[in-house]
Design a protein around this motif. Structure first.
Motif, mmCIF file in Angstrom:
data_model
loop_
_atom_site.group_PDB
_atom_site.id
_atom_site.type_symbol
_atom_site.label_atom_id
_atom_site.label_comp_id
_atom_site.label_asym_id
_atom_site.label_seq_id
_atom_site.Cartn_x
_atom_site.Cartn_y
_atom_site.Cartn_z
ATOM 1 N N LEU A 3 -9.270 11.862 -2.743
ATOM 2 C CA LEU A 3 -7.864 11.697 -3.103
ATOM 3 C C LEU A 3 -7.725 10.613 -4.178
ATOM 4 O O LEU A 3 -8.437 9.608 -4.162
ATOM 5 C CB LEU A 3 -7.055 11.265 -1.878
ATOM 6 C CG LEU A 3 -6.714 12.333 -0.835
ATOM 7 C CD1 LEU A 3 -6.137 11.671 0.407
ATOM 8 C CD2 LEU A 3 -5.710 13.328 -1.413
ATOM 9 N N VAL A 12 -5.850 7.578 -5.581
ATOM 10 C CA VAL A 12 -4.951 6.543 -5.092
ATOM 11 C C VAL A 12 -4.605 5.604 -6.244
ATOM 12 O O VAL A 12 -5.267 5.597 -7.285
ATOM 13 C CB VAL A 12 -5.586 5.759 -3.922
ATOM 14 C CG1 VAL A 12 -5.768 6.655 -2.710
ATOM 15 C CG2 VAL A 12 -6.937 5.160 -4.334
ATOM 16 N N ARG A 13 -3.564 4.808 -6.051
ATOM 17 C CA ARG A 13 -3.118 3.895 -7.108
ATOM 18 C C ARG A 13 -3.896 2.577 -7.029
ATOM 19 O O ARG A 13 -3.924 1.928 -5.989
ATOM 20 C CB ARG A 13 -1.624 3.633 -6.984
ATOM 21 C CG ARG A 13 -0.781 4.866 -7.287
ATOM 22 C CD ARG A 13 0.701 4.557 -7.240
ATOM 23 N NE ARG A 13 1.130 4.242 -5.876
ATOM 24 C CZ ARG A 13 2.402 4.088 -5.522
ATOM 25 N NH1 ARG A 13 3.362 4.224 -6.423
ATOM 26 N NH2 ARG A 13 2.724 3.807 -4.283
ATOM 27 N N CYS A 58 -11.303 7.032 -7.312
ATOM 28 C CA CYS A 58 -10.687 7.802 -6.232
ATOM 29 C C CYS A 58 -10.834 6.984 -4.943
ATOM 30 O O CYS A 58 -11.380 5.875 -4.942
ATOM 31 C CB CYS A 58 -11.342 9.170 -6.091
ATOM 32 S SG CYS A 58 -13.081 9.117 -5.599
ATOM 33 N N GLN A 70 -2.771 4.168 1.707
ATOM 34 C CA GLN A 70 -2.267 5.191 0.792
ATOM 35 C C GLN A 70 -2.745 6.573 1.220
ATOM 36 O O GLN A 70 -1.986 7.546 1.190
ATOM 37 C CB GLN A 70 -2.734 4.895 -0.635
ATOM 38 C CG GLN A 70 -2.112 3.667 -1.259
ATOM 39 C CD GLN A 70 -2.527 3.499 -2.711
ATOM 40 O OE1 GLN A 70 -2.411 4.437 -3.508
ATOM 41 N NE2 GLN A 70 -3.022 2.318 -3.068
ATOM 42 N N MET A 71 -4.021 6.653 1.595
ATOM 43 C CA MET A 71 -4.561 7.921 2.084
ATOM 44 C C MET A 71 -3.764 8.420 3.279
ATOM 45 O O MET A 71 -3.373 9.604 3.349
ATOM 46 C CB MET A 71 -6.026 7.742 2.483
ATOM 47 C CG MET A 71 -6.627 8.931 3.230
ATOM 48 S SD MET A 71 -7.993 8.463 4.336
ATOM 49 C CE MET A 71 -7.110 7.568 5.630
ATOM 50 N N ASN A 76 -0.431 9.731 2.228
ATOM 51 C CA ASN A 76 -0.578 11.010 1.524
ATOM 52 C C ASN A 76 -0.874 12.144 2.499
ATOM 53 O O ASN A 76 -0.348 13.261 2.356
ATOM 54 C CB ASN A 76 -1.695 10.911 0.490
ATOM 55 C CG ASN A 76 -1.312 10.072 -0.713
ATOM 56 O OD1 ASN A 76 -0.132 9.956 -1.029
ATOM 57 N ND2 ASN A 76 -2.288 9.492 -1.385
ATOM 58 N N PHE A 109 2.338 13.014 4.322
ATOM 59 C CA PHE A 109 3.284 13.747 3.479
ATOM 60 C C PHE A 109 2.835 15.183 3.214
ATOM 61 O O PHE A 109 3.662 16.081 3.069
ATOM 62 C CB PHE A 109 3.469 13.026 2.143
ATOM 63 C CG PHE A 109 4.159 11.690 2.240
ATOM 64 C CD1 PHE A 109 5.164 11.471 3.171
ATOM 65 C CD2 PHE A 109 3.805 10.652 1.404
ATOM 66 C CE1 PHE A 109 5.804 10.241 3.263
ATOM 67 C CE2 PHE A 109 4.438 9.418 1.482
ATOM 68 C CZ PHE A 109 5.443 9.208 2.421
ATOM 69 N N THR A 110 1.517 15.417 3.121
ATOM 70 C CA THR A 110 1.038 16.748 2.753
ATOM 71 C C THR A 110 0.702 17.628 3.944
ATOM 72 O O THR A 110 0.962 18.838 3.919
ATOM 73 C CB THR A 110 -0.197 16.648 1.845
ATOM 74 O OG1 THR A 110 -1.208 15.867 2.492
ATOM 75 C CG2 THR A 110 0.146 16.033 0.513
ATOM 76 N N HIS A 144 3.668 2.226 2.488
ATOM 77 C CA HIS A 144 3.672 3.367 1.562
ATOM 78 C C HIS A 144 4.519 4.528 2.077
ATOM 79 O O HIS A 144 5.058 5.300 1.273
ATOM 80 C CB HIS A 144 2.240 3.823 1.302
ATOM 81 C CG HIS A 144 1.434 2.843 0.494
ATOM 82 N ND1 HIS A 144 1.778 2.477 -0.786
ATOM 83 C CD2 HIS A 144 0.318 2.136 0.804
ATOM 84 C CE1 HIS A 144 0.904 1.596 -1.241
ATOM 85 N NE2 HIS A 144 0.007 1.373 -0.298
#
Length: 311
Positions: A171, A173-174, A192, A229-230, A233, A236-237, A266
């Motif tokens: 994934l 990430v920022r 990543c 963050q992972m 994510n 959300f997905t 996040h």
């Protein structure tokens, strides 16, 4: 009751075991054997010999489950089903893991022994769902954080595939270059998730192995941010009911507290559910199988194969 052989094939070692299972209670393995992962020929031959030895002592095998490092070809309609695909591990690209082991145990049962294969993290996710920290849930994710980062997904009680299989370790990430100037470890994507938060990335960034760092070293909050963050994510997905985080780095004392803190930040209050509006201690959890998630997953794959259910 079924006699199930199991192999957890990792990048540094393989664990081979067997169990007599009823499909409900957590299985107790018989004589677990550890085999160094060297060349495909040597490693798979030793795994096959060990399976046959265990089968001889159990009076046969009803099925075998394999939870293997990858990436793997998991589409039975495509050439190379059950083989390793593109991997940085020398000599293993194209290794026919499933075919080699299936041939070795074929004659142990009239009509052949069913052999199921999936990724090591999908296997671990399945094991945690059957007997561990995600037991009773319909959907969950297992994450291993160590030399690399792998993500296994279970939906509706079954491992998730699709075009290939989940590769959540990659994934994007920022990264704040001012806070973290490290460009990343991944040879494919640089910064990543795996490139920033795996064990080798931590060592490259700070100049010392992760095992030598104090619990209050600032890198742990940084790693917690990336893993948080992972987690956001994935929420959300995929909307999993739980995220289980294991592995050598993932088991670091205090790391999950950082992950939960940053995941909550996040998520930003967007998801309205009690599991993710509090401290996330029931949403992001450690494994429940005492380091045996992968082998338990291989046994679960074997059980399903014996029952005629494919992954």
């Amino acid at each position: 009751m079924k006699r199930i052989g199991a192999i957890e094939l990792g990048g540094t070692k393989a664990i081979v075991g067997a169990a007599v299972m009823d499909g409900t209670a957590r299985p107790t393995t018989i004589d677990t054997v550890r085999i160094p992962t060297t060349s495909p020929e040597e490693t798979l031959a030793r795994c096959a010999d060990t399976l046959r030895d265990l089968a001889g002592r159990m009076g046969g095998l009803d099925a075998v489950g394999i939870a293997s490092f990858g990436p793997l070809q998991l589409d039975p309609r495509r050439p190379g089903y059950g083989a390793v695909t593109r991997t940085p591990k020398p000599g293993w690209a194209g290794a026919p893991v499933r075919d080699t082991l299936a041939a070795a145990v074929h004659d142990l049962r009239p009509g052949g022994v069913p052999v199921a294969i999936d990724t090591d993290v999908n296997g671990a996710a399945l094991g945690e769902g059957r007997w561990g920290a995600a037991q009773g849930l319909d959907s969950h994710v297992y994450v291993t954080v160590g030399t690399g980062i792998g993500v296994g997904v279970v939906v509706g009680g079954r491992p998730q595939h699709g075009l290939v299989h989940p590769e959540g370790g990659h994934l994007l990430v920022r990264r704040d270059p001012a806070r973290d100037p490290y460009a990343g470890h991944c040879p494919y994507h640089g910064d990543c998730l795996e490139g920033l938060a795996c064990g080798p990335a931590i060592e490259a960034r700070v100049g010392r192995p992760a095992t030598e760092l104090a619990d209050d070293h600032p890198v742990w909050d940084l790693v917690g941010d990336y893993l948080g963050q992972m987690a956001a994510n994935l929420l959300f997905t995929l909307s999993p009911q739980r995220i289980v985080i294991g592995g050598g780095v993932g088991a670091r004392h205090g790391l999950l507290d950082h992950v939960r803190h940053h995941a909550r930040r996040h998520i930003g209050g967007y998801i309205d559910h009690p599991a993710v509006t509090g401290d996330l201690t029931t949403f992001i959890v450690p494994p429940g199988l005492d380091g045996e998630s992968g082998l338990a997953g291989a046994l679960a794959l074997g059980w399903d194969a014996a029952a005629g259910r494919s992954a």
